[in-house]
Each structure stands twice: as C-alpha cells, then as structure tokens.
Scaffold this motif. Sequence first.
Motif, PDB file in Angstrom:
ATOM      1  N   ARG A   2       0.836  -1.192   0.000  1.00 33.28           N
ATOM      2  CA  ARG A   2       0.000   0.000   0.000  1.00 33.28           C
ATOM      3  C   ARG A   2       0.878   1.252   0.000  1.00 33.28           C
ATOM      4  O   ARG A   2       1.824   1.360   0.768  1.00 33.28           O
ATOM      5  N   TYR A   3       0.537   2.172  -0.897  1.00 33.07           N
ATOM      6  CA  TYR A   3       1.237   3.446  -0.996  1.00 33.07           C
ATOM      7  C   TYR A   3       0.269   4.568  -0.640  1.00 33.07           C
ATOM      8  O   TYR A   3      -0.856   4.611  -1.149  1.00 33.07           O
ATOM      9  N   LEU A   4       0.723   5.462   0.222  1.00 31.57           N
ATOM     10  CA  LEU A   4      -0.087   6.605   0.628  1.00 31.57           C
ATOM     11  C   LEU A   4       0.635   7.863   0.165  1.00 31.57           C
ATOM     12  O   LEU A   4       1.607   8.289   0.782  1.00 31.57           O
ATOM     13  N   ALA A   5       0.193   8.411  -0.963  1.00 32.31           N
ATOM     14  CA  ALA A   5       0.824   9.614  -1.508  1.00 32.31           C
ATOM     15  C   ALA A   5       0.271  10.841  -0.787  1.00 32.31           C
ATOM     16  O   ALA A   5      -0.949  10.988  -0.649  1.00 32.31           O
ATOM     17  N   LEU A   6       1.168  11.702  -0.309  1.00 36.13           N
ATOM     18  CA  LEU A   6       0.781  12.867   0.484  1.00 36.13           C
ATOM     19  C   LEU A   6       1.349  14.149  -0.111  1.00 36.13           C
ATOM     20  O   LEU A   6       2.448  14.161  -0.660  1.00 36.13           O
ATOM     21  N   ASP A   7       0.594  15.223   0.039  1.00 34.72           N
ATOM     22  CA  ASP A   7       1.126  16.546  -0.279  1.00 34.72           C
ATOM     23  C   ASP A   7       0.528  17.563   0.679  1.00 34.72           C
ATOM     24  O   ASP A   7      -0.691  17.624   0.852  1.00 34.72           O
ATOM     25  N   PHE A   8       1.391  18.338   1.312  1.00 33.82           N
ATOM     26  CA  PHE A   8       0.968  19.436   2.172  1.00 33.82           C
ATOM     27  C   PHE A   8       1.188  20.765   1.458  1.00 33.82           C
ATOM     28  O   PHE A   8       2.183  20.943   0.755  1.00 33.82           O
ATOM     29  N   GLU A   9       0.270  21.685   1.679  1.00 34.60           N
ATOM     30  CA  GLU A   9       0.483  23.090   1.333  1.00 34.60           C
ATOM     31  C   GLU A   9       0.544  23.851   2.645  1.00 34.60           C
ATOM     32  O   GLU A   9      -0.178  23.512   3.603  1.00 34.60           O
ATOM     33  N   THR A  10       1.396  24.857   2.719  1.00 40.10           N
ATOM     34  CA  THR A  10       1.577  25.616   3.951  1.00 40.10           C
ATOM     35  C   THR A  10       1.289  27.097   3.730  1.00 40.10           C
ATOM     36  O   THR A  10       1.421  27.614   2.621  1.00 40.10           O
ATOM     37  N   GLY A  11       0.913  27.769   4.833  1.00 38.81           N
ATOM     38  CA  GLY A  11       0.567  29.183   4.757  1.00 38.81           C
ATOM     39  C   GLY A  11       1.755  30.116   4.881  1.00 38.81           C
ATOM     40  O   GLY A  11       1.710  31.261   4.419  1.00 38.81           O
ATOM     41  N   ALA A  20      -3.454  22.711   3.840  1.00 37.50           N
ATOM     42  CA  ALA A  20      -4.166  21.759   2.983  1.00 37.50           C
ATOM     43  C   ALA A  20      -3.384  20.459   2.956  1.00 37.50           C
ATOM     44  O   ALA A  20      -2.144  20.450   3.019  1.00 37.50           O
ATOM     45  N   LEU A  21      -4.108  19.359   2.882  1.00 36.33           N
ATOM     46  CA  LEU A  21      -3.504  18.029   2.778  1.00 36.33           C
ATOM     47  C   LEU A  21      -4.207  17.248   1.680  1.00 36.33           C
ATOM     48  O   LEU A  21      -5.429  17.115   1.688  1.00 36.33           O
ATOM     49  N   GLY A  22      -3.414  16.751   0.740  1.00 32.73           N
ATOM     50  CA  GLY A  22      -3.927  15.875  -0.305  1.00 32.73           C
ATOM     51  C   GLY A  22      -3.420  14.464  -0.065  1.00 32.73           C
ATOM     52  O   GLY A  22      -2.251  14.264   0.278  1.00 32.73           O
ATOM     53  N   VAL A  23      -4.300  13.482  -0.230  1.00 36.39           N
ATOM     54  CA  VAL A  23      -3.952  12.080  -0.007  1.00 36.39           C
ATOM     55  C   VAL A  23      -4.474  11.253  -1.173  1.00 36.39           C
ATOM     56  O   VAL A  23      -5.632  11.394  -1.570  1.00 36.39           O
ATOM     57  N   SER A  24      -3.605  10.409  -1.725  1.00 36.35           N
ATOM     58  CA  SER A  24      -4.022   9.441  -2.735  1.00 36.35           C
ATOM     59  C   SER A  24      -3.543   8.068  -2.285  1.00 36.35           C
ATOM     60  O   SER A  24      -2.368   7.900  -1.940  1.00 36.35           O
ATOM     61  N   ILE A  25      -4.439   7.104  -2.282  1.00 33.86           N
ATOM     62  CA  ILE A  25      -4.132   5.763  -1.786  1.00 33.86           C
ATOM     63  C   ILE A  25      -4.052   4.785  -2.956  1.00 33.86           C
ATOM     64  O   ILE A  25      -4.976   4.701  -3.771  1.00 33.86           O
ATOM     65  N   PHE A  26      -2.931   4.082  -3.027  1.00 30.88           N
ATOM     66  CA  PHE A  26      -2.712   3.085  -4.070  1.00 30.88           C
ATOM     67  C   PHE A  26      -2.600   1.712  -3.413  1.00 30.88           C
ATOM     68  O   PHE A  26      -1.805   1.513  -2.498  1.00 30.88           O
ATOM     69  N   ALA A 149      -3.205  20.529  -3.461  1.00 27.42           N
ATOM     70  CA  ALA A 149      -2.694  19.404  -2.687  1.00 27.42           C
ATOM     71  C   ALA A 149      -3.132  18.046  -3.225  1.00 27.42           C
ATOM     72  O   ALA A 149      -2.327  17.111  -3.304  1.00 27.42           O
ATOM     73  N   GLY A 150      -4.386  17.929  -3.575  1.00 30.56           N
ATOM     74  CA  GLY A 150      -4.877  16.655  -4.079  1.00 30.56           C
ATOM     75  C   GLY A 150      -4.227  16.267  -5.393  1.00 30.56           C
ATOM     76  O   GLY A 150      -3.843  15.102  -5.588  1.00 30.56           O
ATOM     77  N   SER A 151      -4.078  17.214  -6.287  1.00 33.59           N
ATOM     78  CA  SER A 151      -3.459  16.953  -7.587  1.00 33.59           C
ATOM     79  C   SER A 151      -1.990  16.602  -7.427  1.00 33.59           C
ATOM     80  O   SER A 151      -1.476  15.685  -8.081  1.00 33.59           O
TER      81      SER A 151
END
Length: 213
Positions: A2-11, A20-26, A149-151
């Motif tokens: 299982r891969y959990l792709a993450l991306d944070f955006e910061t202020g 913001a937090l984007g998560v994609s699960i593979f 973040a999601g993209s």
Amino acid sequence: MRYLALDFETGNASRLSACALGVSIFEDNTLVAEQTTLIKPPAQVGKFHWGNVRVNHIKESMVADAPAFDEVWQGAIAELAEGSVLVCHNAMFDTAVLCACLAYYHLPVPECRYVCTVKVAQRVWPQLQNHKLDTVSQALGIELNHHEAGSDARAAGLILQAALRETASADADELAEKIGMRLGRISCMGTVPCSIAKEFQGGKAVRSTQSHV
C-alpha cells in the motif's frame, strides 16, 4: 503493497502552517481513493505569507472554518499510514510538516517508510531538464494542477507507479534496490531520510563498506 501519496500546502515558512492536505491511496498499484482537505493552522503560526498564497492560492479566510490537523489526520488517514509506504515529491518537506504537526497535537507517529519521487525521477529519468513535479508530470503525461494538494499527491503516486513500470519493479523495495536508493523511515524513534547511493554505475548501486547507523 500500500502506498499513501501525500502533499501538504503551507501558509508560511512554519512547518505548523499546514493549510491543505492531499492524499491518494494506491493498493496493488491501483489508485483506490483520494481526499483533499483544507486545514486551519494553529493561531501561533501567524499570518499567511503572500508568497505562499501566490503559489497555492489558499488564503487565511478560506481556512477560517476548516478543521485543525488533528481532526483531519485521526481516523482513516492515520490508520492507512501505519505500515504503508508514504510517497511525496520532495519528501523532506512533506515529512517534516507531518512530523511537526503530529508532535504539536501529541498524536502517535505512524510506523512507516517513505519514498521521495524527486530522487526516484532523478534516477529513472536522468535526461529530464529538471525533476520538479510539473516537469516530471508533463514528461509522463500526468495531468497536474500544480500546488493543489490533491493533484500534487496524485501526481507523486502516479510518478512512482510509472517508475515501477519503467524499471519492471514489483514494488518500492525492488525499485530501491535497482536504482540505489534507501527508503526513508518514520517512527516514534525518529526519522531516517530517503537517500540515494553516491555512486551508481552500470545500473547498480556501489555500496560503501562502511557501516551506517
């Protein structure tokens, strides 16, 4: 795997300013779920910096009623992170934000490994002009709305999947072995960075004889 792709955006420059937090699960190399959530940072991090807003287009007013990080993380995401391989483009940044936020809210640190797709792309596609997320995505035909973040999370996950196919690797462990990379690790004992062998000849990493902690 299982891969959990993450991306944070910061202020702003604070690692606690995740907005913001984007998560994609593979699962088994297939994208099975996605989630993007705005986050309200702690008041102590201060005002959003205009430079960050210009990049990610997230204003303070947009997160005024958003949940705090602990509300976003606890539950399904925390459970999925445990034992997964996290995937981030420029993982040093995203894992630093994750660990800072976990520490601030006194949340358990997941036992997991992680892979930086910048380092993966540098090894697998060295001919690219650079290895920024938009450059690699364009080269691989991955649709990207950069700094959303999601993209960004989805793109990082798809870059890893493309690298697995390109190198005929069954999983991240086999890929790491082929390209001379050590997966990073996060745990309650601390963080070990994702790194690549300094020497890499003929498609094989040249390992040092010195021991590493």
